[in-house]
Design a protein around this motif. Structure first.
Motif, PDB file in Angstrom:
ATOM      1  N   SER A  16     -62.151 -36.953 -21.888  1.00 20.31           N
ATOM      2  CA  SER A  16     -61.986 -36.712 -23.315  1.00 20.31           C
ATOM      3  C   SER A  16     -62.228 -35.245 -23.650  1.00 20.31           C
ATOM      4  CB  SER A  16     -62.965 -37.588 -24.099  1.00 20.31           C
ATOM      5  OG  SER A  16     -62.729 -37.474 -25.480  1.00 20.31           O
ATOM      6  N   TYR A  19     -61.534 -31.388 -29.895  1.00 23.21           N
ATOM      7  CA  TYR A  19     -60.521 -30.919 -30.840  1.00 23.21           C
ATOM      8  C   TYR A  19     -61.227 -30.076 -31.898  1.00 23.21           C
ATOM      9  CZ  TYR A  19     -57.068 -34.207 -28.963  1.00 23.21           C
ATOM     10  OH  TYR A  19     -56.182 -34.879 -28.140  1.00 23.21           O
ATOM     11  N   PRO A 399     -60.250 -44.590 -27.995  1.00 25.95           N
ATOM     12  CA  PRO A 399     -59.433 -43.378 -28.097  1.00 25.95           C
ATOM     13  C   PRO A 399     -57.995 -43.630 -28.537  1.00 25.95           C
ATOM     14  CG  PRO A 399     -60.788 -43.272 -26.127  1.00 25.95           C
ATOM     15  CD  PRO A 399     -60.962 -44.657 -26.697  1.00 25.95           C
ATOM     16  N   GLU A 400     -57.400 -44.767 -28.101  1.00 29.77           N
ATOM     17  CA  GLU A 400     -56.023 -45.059 -28.499  1.00 29.77           C
ATOM     18  C   GLU A 400     -55.900 -45.157 -30.023  1.00 29.77           C
ATOM     19  OE1 GLU A 400     -56.721 -46.652 -24.389  1.00 29.77           O
ATOM     20  OE2 GLU A 400     -57.799 -46.778 -26.306  1.00 29.77           O
ATOM     21  N   TRP A 402     -57.993 -43.821 -32.143  1.00 31.30           N
ATOM     22  CA  TRP A 402     -58.296 -42.479 -32.666  1.00 31.30           C
ATOM     23  C   TRP A 402     -57.019 -41.646 -32.735  1.00 31.30           C
ATOM     24  CZ3 TRP A 402     -57.799 -37.351 -31.897  1.00 31.30           C
ATOM     25  CH2 TRP A 402     -58.698 -36.484 -32.529  1.00 31.30           C
ATOM     26  N   HIS A 403     -56.283 -41.627 -31.653  1.00 27.31           N
ATOM     27  CA  HIS A 403     -55.060 -40.814 -31.610  1.00 27.31           C
ATOM     28  C   HIS A 403     -54.019 -41.335 -32.600  1.00 27.31           C
ATOM     29  CE1 HIS A 403     -56.034 -38.009 -28.427  1.00 27.31           C
ATOM     30  NE2 HIS A 403     -56.548 -38.997 -27.708  1.00 27.31           N
ATOM     31  N   TRP A 404     -53.925 -42.655 -32.749  1.00 25.56           N
ATOM     32  CA  TRP A 404     -52.980 -43.215 -33.718  1.00 25.56           C
ATOM     33  C   TRP A 404     -53.350 -42.770 -35.127  1.00 25.56           C
ATOM     34  CZ3 TRP A 404     -52.973 -46.173 -38.089  1.00 25.56           C
ATOM     35  CH2 TRP A 404     -51.735 -46.696 -38.492  1.00 25.56           C
ATOM     36  N   HIS A 406     -55.090 -40.154 -36.024  1.00 27.60           N
ATOM     37  CA  HIS A 406     -54.932 -38.711 -36.181  1.00 27.60           C
ATOM     38  C   HIS A 406     -53.461 -38.312 -36.305  1.00 27.60           C
ATOM     39  CE1 HIS A 406     -55.166 -34.393 -34.879  1.00 27.60           C
ATOM     40  NE2 HIS A 406     -56.202 -34.437 -35.701  1.00 27.60           N
ATOM     41  N   GLU A 407     -52.617 -38.914 -35.467  1.00 22.80           N
ATOM     42  CA  GLU A 407     -51.225 -38.471 -35.396  1.00 22.80           C
ATOM     43  C   GLU A 407     -50.302 -39.216 -36.357  1.00 22.80           C
ATOM     44  OE1 GLU A 407     -50.653 -39.095 -31.244  1.00 22.80           O
ATOM     45  OE2 GLU A 407     -52.342 -37.750 -30.786  1.00 22.80           O
ATOM     46  N   GLY A 412     -51.698 -35.337 -37.915  1.00 18.04           N
ATOM     47  CA  GLY A 412     -52.330 -34.218 -37.236  1.00 18.04           C
ATOM     48  C   GLY A 412     -53.094 -33.288 -38.147  1.00 18.04           C
ATOM     49  N   LYS A 440     -64.114 -35.445 -30.811  1.00 20.56           N
ATOM     50  CA  LYS A 440     -63.858 -35.922 -29.458  1.00 20.56           C
ATOM     51  C   LYS A 440     -63.467 -37.399 -29.543  1.00 20.56           C
ATOM     52  CE  LYS A 440     -65.979 -34.381 -25.732  1.00 20.56           C
ATOM     53  NZ  LYS A 440     -66.885 -34.133 -24.572  1.00 20.56           N
ATOM     54  N   PRO A 441     -62.205 -37.753 -29.273  1.00 20.09           N
ATOM     55  CA  PRO A 441     -61.737 -39.135 -29.430  1.00 20.09           C
ATOM     56  C   PRO A 441     -62.604 -40.149 -28.685  1.00 20.09           C
ATOM     57  CG  PRO A 441     -59.896 -37.673 -29.008  1.00 20.09           C
ATOM     58  CD  PRO A 441     -61.137 -36.855 -28.818  1.00 20.09           C
TER      59      PRO A 441
END
Length: 660
Positions: A16, A19, A399-400, A402-404, A406-407, A412, A440-441
């Motif tokens: 990880s 960011y 984390p998956e 988290w990224h969804w 964020h993005e 973003g 940090k995701p």
């Protein structure tokens, strides 16, 4: 969300990355620079008394404190001798600074009804209801129970209790009569505040009838105040029951705030314990608000023009931490929404953000995983560019997801602040500072302002980075639990007997090489289901009450939406047969005794249980069978190896049937 094995977990943590916030966003933050925050952070760790004095000095005091910190865990005080009022610091203080017409509270019902309150309007309503409570003869230290959904009146009732120094307890409005009664018997309030009903997914929830049944025989309860929400016909007992609107129509607007010493108790919250008996967690009133004023300010990067939405239910402390104390003490607008986040359509969540231009959002990982399941099509019609900070608490945030968030949700552009806290810690001593500290995701952030957290072994020795261990707190913060309601011995036993001089969280964690903490899950048999903390013992006790049940064992297994779901293993008495009717009877008993949120996702009927020679059920083995399909861990303590094979066959057969 699939079960993550220890070696895979460590690999994920090492991979990880950090960011970092954009420089322009850092400049716009409350402190304006990373250096300023880091300086404050160091001061809070190295000289906590000076730090807390500086933070508390930003609020209003009737009488200054004599000493900032006194005592050690488990018995401690903050701002000793200091006198103020929490409600004054959440409302009146802003009026003195010209915020009369700033929006304080927006309420939206599941049926799209709305109410709006400026700080001046909210002040008037709070004073009126405080006078209503005075009319019932309540004084500082008396007790009120609030059994309401997320209504505007709920916020007003809480703030009125703060204004009078009356202890309050809010009970989740989805609880059954039995669960409500258990809490009321222990708490012994003089007044209960409820509604005729509430709405959830288009259905009417009968609140007043549950109260009528629950309070029978509880002699302390003299009055019931009823908010008219649904208009359904209810029984109103003369002399005891009163309509909210009728009492408020006659109440005066002037109600001076009650002076309160900083450590006097203010709120009691029930949370599940490992024995199955709910614990009444007691928090101080003033210190709770001060600490969450500070944490809310930096976790969310609160500015006075923020439009803030906490999606939690008022029956969970999260809403009090963020949606009331943290929000109003910082002078922002707080949104209260009554219903389900995906009703009547999965786009309701996005509707509210877009409609009110929500820029600060606090929710649970469960909600994000629910949105992921629906996909982005429901998001597309809405302008969500207003969203700036997303904070989360309740269970691990993979984390998956988290990224969804964020993005997809934030394009973003947002800061994601995943945090860790408990009912007992009130706010979150593990978190980031929005737009200042790197993200940090998957992690819960850093040891936050004033907190001294650690990961230790069974003897209390600090463990090196990337080593799983017990998460503890080595020194108190103002909002930490002060005692358990009428159970002082249990307070010490539950939290301070494991590691001398430290608060023991019963959570397992890892600290990585960047100083970020990763909370892995519960050490004991209490786990989070969609952000709601449930005791396996409490669920097992409910199941065993079901006619024909001889024995029950409940475990928590991973779920991609809720984080964890309960799964029950049930042994029946002779003469009773497993089947759909028995399965439904078990579910009904759990609903009756606890709530729908505790209903097992799967029920396995078995004639045997994996036990130690002393008769203790080895729930760890049950979880391995359900999750892995086999036993990977140590079985030397198992009395009958044949029990494992039988249970494996039962689980495999049901999984096969479900797939078919």
């Amino acid at each position: 969300m699939a079960e993550v094995k220890p070696e895979e977990q460590l690999k994920m943590i090492r991979a990880s990355k950090l960011y970092y916030p954009a420089r322009e966003k850092v400049k716009q933050s409350v402190l304006g620079s990373v250096d300023a925050f880091n300086s404050l952070l160091r001061k809070s760790w190295e000289d906590p008394a000076a730090f807390w004095a500086e933070m508390a000095g930003e609020l209003y005091w009737i009488k200054p404190w004599e000493k900032v910190m006194e005592g050690q865990l488990p018995y401690f005080k903050f701002f000793v001798g200091g006198v103020t009022n929490p409600c004054y610091n959440m409302i009146d203080r802003h009026l003195e600074r010209g915020a009369d017409n700033r929006m304080a509270l927006i309420w939206e019902g599941e049926d799209y009804q709305t109410k709006f309150y400026t700080y001046r309007m909210l002040h008037a309503e709070v004073c009126k209801f405080a006078n209503v409570l005075k009319g019932f003869g309540l004084h500082k230290g008396d007790r009120v129970a609030i059994f309401l959904p997320n209504l505007a009146e709920t916020v007003i009732a809480v703030l009125a209790c703060y204004r009078l120094g009356v202890l309050f307890n809010t009970v989740f409005s989805g609880f059954s009569v039995r669960a409500l009664k258990d809490r009321l018997i222990n708490y012994e309030p003089q007044v209960v505040v409820t509604a005729d009903g509430g709405y959830r997914r288009g259905r009417e929830i009968p609140l007043k009838s549950r109260v009528d049944e629950a309070i029978e025989g509880i002699e302390s309860i003299k009055s019931v105040v009823v908010v008219k929400r649904t208009g359904t016909e209810i029984n109103m007992q003369p002399e005891r029951d009163h309509w909210w609107h009728e009492l408020m129509a006659k109440a005066g607007l002037d109600c001076p705030p009650e002076p309160m010493e900083a450590n006097e108790p203010g709120l009691v919250f029930y949370t599940s314990g490992t024995t199955g008996k709910p614990k009444g967690v007691v928090h101080s009133s003033v210190a709770f608000v001060i600490n969450n004023y500070v944490y809310g300010r930096f976790h969310m990067d609160h500015h006075e023009n923020d439009m803030f939405w906490c999606t939690a239910d008022i029956g969970w402390l999260t809403m009090h931490i963020w949606g009331i104390a943290g929000a109003l003490a910082n002078g922002v607008t707080t949104i209260f929404y009554e219903g389900a986040l995906d009703y009547p359509q999965p786009d309701r969540f996005y509707q509210i953000i877009s409609k009110y231009r929500v820029n600060k959002l606090f929710t649970a990982p469960t909600a994000i995983r629910m949105l992921m399941r629906y996909g982005e099509k429901y998001m597309e019609p809405y302008d969500l560019s207003c969203l700036d900070v997303l904070s989360l608490v309740g269970e691990p945030f993979n984390p998956e997801a988290w990224h969804w968030a964020h993005e997809k949700l934030g394009k973003g552009r947002i800061y994601i602040n995943n945090t860790w806290g408990q009912t007992e810690t009130a706010g979150c001593p593990l978190a980031g500072a929005a737009w200042v500290t790197p993200m940090k995701p998957g992690s819960c952030g850093i040891q936050f302002l004033g907190a001294q957290m650690d990961v230790v072994d069974e003897e209390g020795n600090s463990l090196p980075p990337e080593t799983p261990g017990n998460l503890i707190m080595r020194r108190p913060i103002p909002m930490l639990v002060r005692t358990l309601w009428r159970e002082p011995e249990r307070y010490v036993r539950e939290y301070f007997s494991q590691v001398e001089g430290c608060y023991f969280s019963n959570d397992q964690a890892i600290k990585d090489r960047d100083g970020h903490y990763w909370v892995l899950g519960r050490i004991d048999d209490v786990f989070n289901v969609a952000g709601h903390r449930l005791s396996t013992m409490e669920m097992e006790s409910a199941i065993i009450e079901c006619e024909g049940v001889a024995e029950a064992a409940v475990i928590g297994v991973p779920d991609e939406i809720k984080g964890l779901v309960p799964v029950a293993f049930v042994t029946l008495r002779q003469g009773y047969e497993p089947g759909p009717e028995m399965e439904q009877a078990v579910k009904n008993k759990v609903i009756e005794n606890i709530s729908k949120i505790a209903v097992p996702g799967q029920i396995y009927f078995t004639s045997v249980m994996p036990k130690t020679p002393s008769g203790k059920i080895m729930r760890r083995l049950l979880k391995e069978i359900v999750v892995e399909g086999d036993i990977k861990g140590d079985i030397t303590g198992l009395e009958d190896i044949g029990a494992v094979e039988q249970i494996k066959a039962i689980v495999a057969a049901k999984k096969l049937k479900n797939r078919a």
